[in-house]
Design an enzyme around this catalytic site. Structure first.
Site, PDB file in Angstrom:
ATOM      1  CG  ASP A  18      -1.672   1.350   1.303  1.00  0.00           C
ATOM      2  OD1 ASP A  18      -2.533   1.569   0.426  1.00  0.00           O
ATOM      3  OD2 ASP A  18      -1.387   2.184   2.189  1.00  0.00           O
ATOM      4  CE1 TYR A  45       0.563   7.760   3.462  1.00  0.00           C
ATOM      5  CE2 TYR A  45       1.009   5.677   2.390  1.00  0.00           C
ATOM      6  CZ  TYR A  45       0.183   6.480   3.152  1.00  0.00           C
ATOM      7  OH  TYR A  45      -1.020   5.983   3.607  1.00  0.00           O
ATOM      8  CE  LYS A  57      -3.843   4.903   1.025  1.00  0.00           C
ATOM      9  NZ  LYS A  57      -2.424   4.642   1.241  1.00  0.00           N
TER      10      LYS A  57
HETATM   11  N1  LIG Z   1      -5.441   7.481   5.542  1.00  0.00           N
HETATM   12  C1  LIG Z   1      -4.854   6.354   5.137  1.00  0.00           C
HETATM   13  O1  LIG Z   1      -5.173   5.816   4.081  1.00  0.00           O
HETATM   14  C2  LIG Z   1      -3.748   5.742   5.991  1.00  0.00           C
HETATM   15  C3  LIG Z   1      -3.438   6.304   7.227  1.00  0.00           C
HETATM   16  C4  LIG Z   1      -2.452   5.689   7.979  1.00  0.00           C
HETATM   17  C5  LIG Z   1      -1.800   4.569   7.518  1.00  0.00           C
HETATM   18  N2  LIG Z   1      -2.084   4.042   6.292  1.00  0.00           N
HETATM   19  C6  LIG Z   1      -1.361   2.841   5.754  1.00  0.00           C
HETATM   20  O2  LIG Z   1      -1.137   1.919   6.789  1.00  0.00           O
HETATM   21  C7  LIG Z   1       0.266   1.709   6.952  1.00  0.00           C
HETATM   22  C8  LIG Z   1       0.613   1.476   8.403  1.00  0.00           C
HETATM   23  O3  LIG Z   1       0.302   2.597   9.188  1.00  0.00           O
HETATM   24  P1  LIG Z   1       1.401   3.426   9.983  1.00  0.00           P
HETATM   25  O4  LIG Z   1       2.730   3.108   9.429  1.00  0.00           O
HETATM   26  O5  LIG Z   1       0.928   4.815   9.927  1.00  0.00           O
HETATM   27  O6  LIG Z   1       1.191   2.978  11.485  1.00  0.00           O
HETATM   28  P2  LIG Z   1       1.317   1.630  12.348  1.00  0.00           P
HETATM   29  O7  LIG Z   1       1.411   0.389  11.515  1.00  0.00           O
HETATM   30  O8  LIG Z   1       0.235   1.701  13.383  1.00  0.00           O
HETATM   31  O9  LIG Z   1       2.670   1.906  13.109  1.00  0.00           O
HETATM   32  C9  LIG Z   1       3.892   1.876  12.432  1.00  0.00           C
HETATM   33  C10 LIG Z   1       4.983   2.232  13.401  1.00  0.00           C
HETATM   34  O10 LIG Z   1       4.990   1.305  14.479  1.00  0.00           O
HETATM   35  C11 LIG Z   1       6.303   1.082  14.877  1.00  0.00           C
HETATM   36  N3  LIG Z   1       6.624  -0.342  14.711  1.00  0.00           N
HETATM   37  C12 LIG Z   1       6.190  -1.188  13.758  1.00  0.00           C
HETATM   38  N4  LIG Z   1       6.704  -2.407  13.946  1.00  0.00           N
HETATM   39  C13 LIG Z   1       7.487  -2.335  15.049  1.00  0.00           C
HETATM   40  C14 LIG Z   1       8.294  -3.259  15.745  1.00  0.00           C
HETATM   41  N5  LIG Z   1       8.392  -4.536  15.341  1.00  0.00           N
HETATM   42  N6  LIG Z   1       8.950  -2.835  16.842  1.00  0.00           N
HETATM   43  C15 LIG Z   1       8.856  -1.560  17.275  1.00  0.00           C
HETATM   44  N7  LIG Z   1       8.109  -0.619  16.642  1.00  0.00           N
HETATM   45  C16 LIG Z   1       7.448  -1.015  15.550  1.00  0.00           C
HETATM   46  C17 LIG Z   1       7.222   1.903  13.991  1.00  0.00           C
HETATM   47  O11 LIG Z   1       7.420   3.144  14.665  1.00  0.00           O
HETATM   48  P3  LIG Z   1       8.791   3.975  14.524  1.00  0.00           P
HETATM   49  O12 LIG Z   1       8.760   4.486  13.128  1.00  0.00           O
HETATM   50  O13 LIG Z   1       8.604   5.045  15.558  1.00  0.00           O
HETATM   51  O14 LIG Z   1       9.906   3.015  14.802  1.00  0.00           O
HETATM   52  C18 LIG Z   1       6.347   2.112  12.753  1.00  0.00           C
HETATM   53  O15 LIG Z   1       6.675   3.264  12.016  1.00  0.00           O
HETATM   54  C19 LIG Z   1       0.920   2.944   6.353  1.00  0.00           C
HETATM   55  O16 LIG Z   1       2.255   2.685   5.982  1.00  0.00           O
HETATM   56  C20 LIG Z   1       0.024   3.171   5.186  1.00  0.00           C
HETATM   57  O17 LIG Z   1       0.352   2.281   4.122  1.00  0.00           O
HETATM   58  C21 LIG Z   1      -3.063   4.638   5.528  1.00  0.00           C
END
Ligand SMILES: NC(=O)c1ccc[n+]([C@@H]2O[C@H](COP(=O)([O-])OP(=O)(O)OC[C@H]3O[C@@H](n4cnc5c(N)ncnc54)[C@H](OP(=O)(O)O)[C@@H]3O)[C@@H](O)[C@H]2O)c1
Length: 337
Positions: free
Chosen positions: A54, A59, A85
């Protein structure tokens, strides 16, 4: 749960892997991820059998799409599913003229919102150029929620339900995209969109997780009834469900407030009693819902990614889920693995 398990994507003729690679971190959110780490994460995902990626123009102002396109360039196109998107147009500009926050070392494009029919067609085409792909499998209308748009949201939502909808519906008819939906941080906006238009899917970020399940009231039942797929992003609530309630833990991309810290600490106590890593529970909980085919996980390093892949299949005893429900930490009606 096997991260490479293929799961049906709602009513659409498409399957995605239960574990998906989220590309917000390789857009360099908050701090840079080196090119080599970004490449290695895509390759490690691929080797683990992950086949759903995704991304979004937002981004890293195009950087994540550029990196994703490069990482997948020589993979067989029919072997993976890609979502991106619409809603923002990118225009080349001098670095000095660009406000990059919260992205670090992003690509030199200025972003502006555009939810018109023409803007959506242009954004879709621009994404294919950055990705160097001939089609997208899934396309979400991005950020039409109150969380990102504040007081403008009603006008933005109305514009998107007209312009973006007409453009995406046409692209879906023409077969350039298989599934169209909305990608936001609020289930209420997805619910309203599904009541108005025949969307195939939603990317719901942070609002159906081990911490919060209000989406069970109205939105997820409507998705099940309509055959709409819901992929969950931000399933760690941007960090705290991966790191636990430690100082500096993030919730909704900001330092976690005290009530969230307390609830996560209580969930962690149940995890400790059953020898379950908190992130394993966070990952596996989300995909137990029948409307949710995939967890889109964001990672910053190969080490984090490998850990998440392992946690995805870590054994969790049924008593663990029962205790979370008995102690009021999880809704009693939430499906569990
Ligand atoms: N509006 C939308 O459409 C929307 C909004 C949000 C997200 N998304 C999608 O969903 C994806 C995931 O969301 P997200 O990246 O925002 O948030 P998330 O998955 O809730 O959190 C990701 C963060 O969690 C931490 N993390 C992940 N695995 C870890 C591990 N094994 N150990 C320690 N920390 C860990 C890292 O933080 P640190 O970077 O601080 O190490 C990472 O950047 C995005 O990449 C995107 O593709 C879409």
């Amino acid at each position: 749960m096997n991260p490479s398990a293929q799961r049906k994507f709602g009513r659409v003729d498409l399957s995605v892997t239960a574990f998906a690679f989220g590309t917000a971190p390789i857009g360099n959110i908050f701090r840079p991820v080196p090119d080599e780490e970004s490449r290695a994460m895509i390759e490690t995902s691929w080797e683990a059998g992950v086949r759903y990626f995704d991304t979004a123009p937002m981004y890293g102002h195009g950087l994540a799409e550029l990196r994703t396109g490069e990482g997948l360039r020589w993979k067989p196109r029919e072997a993976y599913v890609l979502s991106s998107k619409v809603g923002r147009l990118l225009r080349p500009a001098r670095r000095a003229d660009i406000d990059f926050a919260p992205w670090a070392d992003a690509a030199p494009f200025i972003m502006r919102f555009d939810y018109s029919y023409d803007g959506t067609m242009r954004a879709f085409e621009d994404s294919l150029q950055r990705l160097a792909l001939e089609r997208m499998d899934i396309c979400f209308i991005h950020d039409i929620d109150v969380f990102t748009r504040g007081a403008e949201q009603p006008a933005v939502f109305a514009a998107a339900m007209d312009g973006c909808w007409r453009a995406l519906e046409r692209l879906r008819r023409e077969g350039v995209v298989k599934a169209i939906g909305v990608g936001v941080n609020e289930w209420q906006v997805c619910h309203a969109a599904l009541q108005q238009r025949d969307f195939d899917c939603f990317l719901l970020a942070g609002r159906y997780t081990l911490l919060e399940q209000d989406a069970l009231d109205e939105f997820l039942p409507l998705c099940e009834a309509r055959g709409a797929a819901v992929v969950v992003g931000g399933g760690f609530n941007s960090g705290i469900l991966a790191t636990g309630a430690r100082p500096g833990a993030k919730y909704n991309y900001a330092p976690a407030p005290a009530d969230v810290m307390q609830k996560v600490a209580r969930i962690e106590a149940v995890c400790a009693a059953h020898d379950v890593p908190l992130p394993a529970a966070a990952l596996q909980f989300v995909v137990a819902h029948p409307a949710v085919p995939a967890f889109i996980a964001g990672t910053r390093t190969v080490a984090q990614l490998r850990q998440n892949l392992a946690w995805f299949s870590h054994p969790i005893p049924p008593d663990f889920w029962a205790e979370l429900k008995a102690t009021g930490l999880l809704r009693p009606d939430a499906p569990t693995p």
